[in-house]
Write a protein that holds these residues in place. Sequence first.
Motif, PDB file in Angstrom:
ATOM      1  N   VAL A 140       0.845  -1.210   0.000  1.00 52.20           N
ATOM      2  CA  VAL A 140       0.000   0.000   0.000  1.00 52.20           C
ATOM      3  C   VAL A 140       0.873   1.250   0.000  1.00 52.20           C
ATOM      4  O   VAL A 140       0.565   2.238  -0.684  1.00 52.20           O
ATOM      5  N   ALA A 141       1.994   1.187   0.709  1.00 53.65           N
ATOM      6  CA  ALA A 141       2.897   2.340   0.749  1.00 53.65           C
ATOM      7  C   ALA A 141       3.464   2.657  -0.629  1.00 53.65           C
ATOM      8  O   ALA A 141       3.768   3.813  -0.938  1.00 53.65           O
ATOM      9  N   THR A 142       3.589   1.626  -1.463  1.00 48.98           N
ATOM     10  CA  THR A 142       4.119   1.865  -2.812  1.00 48.98           C
ATOM     11  C   THR A 142       2.999   2.156  -3.819  1.00 48.98           C
ATOM     12  O   THR A 142       3.243   2.175  -5.022  1.00 48.98           O
ATOM     13  N   GLY A 143       1.770   2.338  -3.323  1.00 48.24           N
ATOM     14  CA  GLY A 143       0.697   2.812  -4.197  1.00 48.24           C
ATOM     15  C   GLY A 143      -0.360   1.799  -4.583  1.00 48.24           C
ATOM     16  O   GLY A 143      -1.266   2.123  -5.356  1.00 48.24           O
ATOM     17  N   LEU A 144      -0.280   0.584  -4.077  1.00 44.21           N
ATOM     18  CA  LEU A 144      -1.292  -0.417  -4.439  1.00 44.21           C
ATOM     19  C   LEU A 144      -2.605  -0.109  -3.701  1.00 44.21           C
ATOM     20  O   LEU A 144      -2.626  -0.084  -2.468  1.00 44.21           O
TER      21      LEU A 144
END
Lengths: 189, 341
Positions: A140-144
Amino acid sequence: MLHLVAIVSAPWAMSPSSELSQSVFRFFQPWLDAAYLNHGYHFFAPEPGPCHSIRYELQFADGTRAEGVFPDPQAHSPRLLYHRHFMLTETAGRLAVDESSEASLRQLSQSFATHLLAETGAARVQLVLRRRYIPTPEQVATGLPLTAPELLAERPLGTFELSGSQRTAVPSPVRLAERDDYVAQSLRD
Amino acid sequence: MTLPLSPEPARPETLASGSDLARSLLFAPLRNFINGISDGWNAFWFRPADSSPLTLIRIGTGLLLFYSQIVWALSSPSFFGPSAWLSAAANESIRTSAWAVSPLWLVEDNPALLCLTHLTAIISALLLTVGLYSRAAAVLSFLLTAAFANRNPAALYGFDQVLGLLTLYLCVHPGHDRLSLDQQRTRRAPQPSVSAGIALRLIQLHLCLLYAVAGLSKLKGAAWWSGVAFWGAVGSADYQTIDLTWLVHWPLLINLLTHLVLAWEVSYCVLIWNRLWHPVVLSLAAAVHLGIGLCFGMMPFGLAMLVANAAFLSPSLFEKGLSRTTTSSPAATRYPASGLE
């Protein structure tokens, strides 16, 4: 005192459990089941897991098609109604990972299909069980996004059409669901 | 030289015999121990208790039950009709025994009777809320809650479970001697009662069991030990109603919340009885259940748990508010059943 032993026996006899706990539970089961007290209270245990929904594709007599998913937070409002539908699909999800529950899953799928066909007037419905995995914080931190398609794994439950009695959906001869080990398709497994 | 006075030694004839002395020395502590347990048991269960927490529980349970029954009624064809989500065959295949009976199966083909059943359930919830014919309303609410639940075992969750247990224990004492139409009718001043104490103890012990099992079952999960289980709820799109994904930038906060929730659940059944920890445990209950309600869309469940936790509130908390509307019994304040007496 007996009632207290009874309500303790319900979670005590949840799998894995001993012969003793199961014997005590069986003694009290009539009271626990009839009074709706037979609960394990295993909320989010042993740990929060993936959630389940059912995608369906309707086919009408005139050849038109329609798609939908339940539970649907927009259609199933208020939220309590959404959770009631959510628990239906969670029950299907629980049965789907247990090979000994295959017959129960088929009965449940057939029941869902019957309801959808009766409610929409469609001639045939295809059901697909969807399992949505929880992304890791790093993903999630990488945008998922939480709703990313990559997080979904699917297992066909079958195609159903109404039988002659028009009350019960039966698996269509067009296509029967095969067991698909959809758990293996997941990101986390 | 003066010798200090000493008690006169017991003369042998004052004791019946040596064996009596031995028996007395051996069994007196045991008898005292057993009497202590017996007295404690009787005081725990049968001491008359103030029913004011039950008043709050009755009103809260009644309102939640009313809401639940309205939602059931609005979706009646989907859950109780002839082509409901869960057919008789599907129900048969997933239920654990033949004892989970429900008369609602008998009315699925009769819309008028089904409508009447919904109406009865809604009215009984309303009667419970306003406290009119409270005990009958509690019994009817309990029976109908079980009947609706046993008709749809695959569509239920913690909210229904908690409503079930609360309606059952309200049958013992519905807390109808305050803020109720029954009290207005009879004009009787509230009195501490044995049945109120038993009802409160049953709710308290059931709640302790619920939290203990919920906590212990989590100990089997690696995510609760590694401190990431809280993310499992936050990161689920199907539960989420408030976006908390910003927590990914605060991993230690995720760990802290995970460990805190687990420690609270596991220790609830012990610390709730401790005077020092009692307010802390109840405050955490309020925070956890309101948090679950707001963030994961389970407000009915959160509120039901808070209503159940009212069994641990001290009656003195209710005195100020309730004394404005009803006559409070001074004796009642001496008989709390909050677990701290």
